[in-house]
Design an enzyme around this catalytic site. Structure first.
Site, PDB file in Angstrom:
ATOM      1  N   CYS A 142       0.774  -1.244   0.000  1.00 10.11           N
ATOM      2  CA  CYS A 142       0.000   0.000   0.000  1.00 10.11           C
ATOM      3  C   CYS A 142       0.810   1.302   0.000  1.00 10.11           C
ATOM      4  CB  CYS A 142      -1.083  -0.027   1.058  1.00 10.11           C
ATOM      5  SG  CYS A 142      -0.466  -0.358   2.671  1.00 10.11           S
ATOM      6  N   ARG A 177      15.627   2.196   0.735  1.00  8.29           N
ATOM      7  CA  ARG A 177      15.495   0.904   0.037  1.00  8.29           C
ATOM      8  C   ARG A 177      14.999  -0.172   1.004  1.00  8.29           C
ATOM      9  NH1 ARG A 177      20.587  -0.913  -1.906  1.00  8.29           N
ATOM     10  NH2 ARG A 177      20.730   0.975  -3.168  1.00  8.29           N
ATOM     11  N   ILE A 201      21.701   3.634   2.609  1.00  6.15           N
ATOM     12  CA  ILE A 201      22.850   4.115   3.375  1.00  6.15           C
ATOM     13  C   ILE A 201      24.176   3.587   2.802  1.00  6.15           C
ATOM     14  CG2 ILE A 201      22.788   2.276   5.132  1.00  6.15           C
ATOM     15  CD1 ILE A 201      22.702   5.436   6.698  1.00  6.15           C
TER      16      ILE A 201
HETATM   17  P1  NAD Z   1      13.560   1.481   7.321  1.00  5.68           P
HETATM   18  O1  NAD Z   1      14.346   1.879   8.522  1.00  5.68           O
HETATM   19  O2  NAD Z   1      13.195   0.075   7.106  1.00  5.68           O
HETATM   20  O3  NAD Z   1      14.365   1.946   6.004  1.00  5.68           O
HETATM   21  C1  NAD Z   1      15.041   3.154   5.921  1.00  5.68           C
HETATM   22  C2  NAD Z   1      15.791   3.240   4.590  1.00  5.68           C
HETATM   23  O4  NAD Z   1      16.409   4.516   4.495  1.00  5.68           O
HETATM   24  C3  NAD Z   1      16.873   2.197   4.418  1.00  5.68           C
HETATM   25  O5  NAD Z   1      16.897   1.754   3.084  1.00  5.68           O
HETATM   26  C4  NAD Z   1      18.151   2.985   4.733  1.00  5.68           C
HETATM   27  O6  NAD Z   1      19.305   2.470   4.106  1.00  5.68           O
HETATM   28  C5  NAD Z   1      17.788   4.325   4.163  1.00  5.68           C
HETATM   29  N1  NAD Z   1      18.570   5.390   4.763  1.00  5.68           N
HETATM   30  C6  NAD Z   1      18.707   5.670   6.082  1.00  5.68           C
HETATM   31  N2  NAD Z   1      19.531   6.727   6.219  1.00  5.68           N
HETATM   32  C7  NAD Z   1      19.913   7.099   4.997  1.00  5.68           C
HETATM   33  C8  NAD Z   1      20.773   8.093   4.488  1.00  5.68           C
HETATM   34  N3  NAD Z   1      21.398   8.961   5.302  1.00  5.68           N
HETATM   35  N4  NAD Z   1      20.947   8.186   3.153  1.00  5.68           N
HETATM   36  C9  NAD Z   1      20.323   7.346   2.328  1.00  5.68           C
HETATM   37  N5  NAD Z   1      19.508   6.377   2.739  1.00  5.68           N
HETATM   38  C10 NAD Z   1      19.320   6.251   4.054  1.00  5.68           C
HETATM   39  O7  NAD Z   1      12.266   2.422   7.321  1.00  5.68           O
HETATM   40  P2  NAD Z   1      10.865   2.307   6.503  1.00  5.68           P
HETATM   41  O8  NAD Z   1       9.985   1.286   7.097  1.00  5.68           O
HETATM   42  O9  NAD Z   1      11.126   2.263   5.041  1.00  5.68           O
HETATM   43  O10 NAD Z   1      10.242   3.727   6.881  1.00  5.68           O
HETATM   44  C11 NAD Z   1      10.909   4.903   6.487  1.00  5.68           C
HETATM   45  C12 NAD Z   1      10.073   6.122   6.886  1.00  5.68           C
HETATM   46  O11 NAD Z   1       8.865   6.112   6.146  1.00  5.68           O
HETATM   47  C13 NAD Z   1       9.677   6.159   8.349  1.00  5.68           C
HETATM   48  O12 NAD Z   1       9.727   7.488   8.794  1.00  5.68           O
HETATM   49  C14 NAD Z   1       8.248   5.655   8.345  1.00  5.68           C
HETATM   50  O13 NAD Z   1       7.489   6.158   9.416  1.00  5.68           O
HETATM   51  C15 NAD Z   1       7.759   6.185   7.021  1.00  5.68           C
HETATM   52  N6  NAD Z   1       6.664   5.404   6.416  1.00  5.68           N
HETATM   53  C16 NAD Z   1       5.599   6.121   5.960  1.00  5.68           C
HETATM   54  C17 NAD Z   1       4.544   5.459   5.382  1.00  5.68           C
HETATM   55  C18 NAD Z   1       3.401   6.282   4.867  1.00  5.68           C
HETATM   56  O14 NAD Z   1       2.457   5.754   4.337  1.00  5.68           O
HETATM   57  N7  NAD Z   1       3.450   7.568   4.993  1.00  5.68           N
HETATM   58  C19 NAD Z   1       4.546   4.078   5.277  1.00  5.68           C
HETATM   59  C20 NAD Z   1       5.662   3.363   5.718  1.00  5.68           C
HETATM   60  C21 NAD Z   1       6.727   4.055   6.277  1.00  5.68           C
END
Ligand code: NAD
Length: 306
Positions: A142, A177, A201
């Site tokens: 989603c 990712r 990252i």
């Molecule tokens: P996660 O921690 O699983 O993944 C984070 C990703 O960001 C990883 O791929 C990591 O390598 C990358 N990352 C971290 N720091 C980085 C940097 N400095 N440079 C480049 N890449 C970097 O988190 P997730 O589950 O994907 O969630 C990410 C965010 O999205 C959270 O804030 C979460 O609340 C939000 N989210 C929002 C929705 C929505 O519908 N709005 C849904 C899911 C997640």
């Protein structure tokens, strides 16, 4: 300032109205159960907005709070309960590979989040239907689906082009990712014809279907590129870095970029409006609308089978 800021409420409103009208006119009562087994304030907030949107649109939503050790049994019970049409889990639960296991404990016939292996596999393989006759569209995760809808809404998808190729020529950078959002999103957008740089990252990968979209589904290659080298050429930048300190450097962005943030934190500086043509600060409401859309689809598929 010429930048247009578009809120997720505006983007999701057509979907919410459609859902509401469909549910009302058909006189149905789809039921969604959400399992909350953590204390994460972001998850609690997400559950609250899901509940509110469901109420508005006519979906019965029940939040079940439980201990994480009991969650698996509770999911199995909900899988077997015919009065429940959709199940979702607020992640992270264990925050490791056990969460992936839980995604597959949810029955595919109730998986509104689209995170079980079958749906993820179909998505990566660009398989768009569940049946040979092409009557049942696949369920798509989603949040990635919500971002596709945002890109359609703001006109990044070119509707003059055939369905499936509408991102041909677009260069899109996704900073995240994760298995839940960033990687599936990169695959979806590349399957639709975009050249996608997927940043995490550790490194930057390129997802694409080759020159002239000669490949049927996307392929991935590792690159040695740095973010400074790709941002100036990106038509769209989608970011989801879960830390408050992370900011995309505005000066590196293309003038007129489409900037979309799905992180719970603001990944763009305030001066993004001086550079972007379109800025979407959050997508949460669109994600919930997609959850409900998937729920309705599963409701219909279930009725088909019985
Ligand atoms: P996660 O921690 O699983 O993944 C984070 C990703 O960001 C990883 O791929 C990591 O390598 C990358 N990352 C971290 N720091 C980085 C940097 N400095 N440079 C480049 N890449 C970097 O988190 P997730 O589950 O994907 O969630 C990410 C965010 O999205 C959270 O804030 C979460 O609340 C939000 N989210 C929002 C929705 C929505 O519908 N709005 C849904 C899911 C997640």
């Amino acid at each position: 300032m010429p930048c247009k800021v578009i809120l997720s409420k505006e983007i999701s409103s057509t979907f919410r109205e459609e859902l509401k009208a469909t549910i009302k006119s058909r006189g149905i009562k789809p039921k969604l159960v959400g399992f909350l087994a953590n204390e994460d304030p972001a998850a609690v907030k997400y559950a609250e907005s899901t509940s509110k949107t469901c109420e508005e649109t006519g979906v019965t939503f029940e939040l079940r709070k439980c201990d994480k050790e009991q969650l698996e049994d509770q999911i199995v019970e909900a899988n077997e309960d015919d009065s429940i049409h959709g199940i979702m889990i607020y992640y992270p639960v264990f925050g490791d590979r056990q969460d992936q296991y839980l995604q597959n404990v949810v029955s595919a016939s109730k998986d509104v989040e689209g995170l079980c292996h079958k749906y993820i596999y179909n998505m990566y393989h660009n398989k768009r239907y569940l049946d040979e006759k092409q009557t049942k569209k696949c369920i798509i995760p989603c949040t990635p689906l919500a971002i596709v809808k945002v890109l359609e809404y703001v006109g990044v998808y070119n509707s003059v082009l055939p369905y499936g190729d509408r991102l041909h020529g677009r260069v899109i950078t996704i900073i995240n990712r994760s298995e839940i959002v960033g990687r599936p999103l990169a695959a979806l957008l590349a399957n639709d014809g975009g050249k996608v740089y997927s940043v995490d990252i550790n490194n930057i990968q390129e997802f694409h279907r080759g020159t002239g979209l000669k490949l049927k589904k996307h392929e991935v290659r590792d690159t040695n590129l740095k973010i400074e080298e790709i941002l100036p050429f990106s038509d769209v930048v989608v970011t989801g870095v879960p830390t408050p300190s992370y900011k995309v450097p505005t000066d590196l962005l293309r003038d007129g970029v489409v900037a979309i943030n799905f992180s719970a934190f603001k990944n763009f500086n305030d001066n993004i409006k001086e550079k972007a043509s379109i800025y979407v600060p959050a997508v949460g409401k669109v994600t919930i609308a997609m959850l409900e859309r998937n729920l309705l689809r599963l409701y219909d598929y279930h009725n088909y089978q019985s």
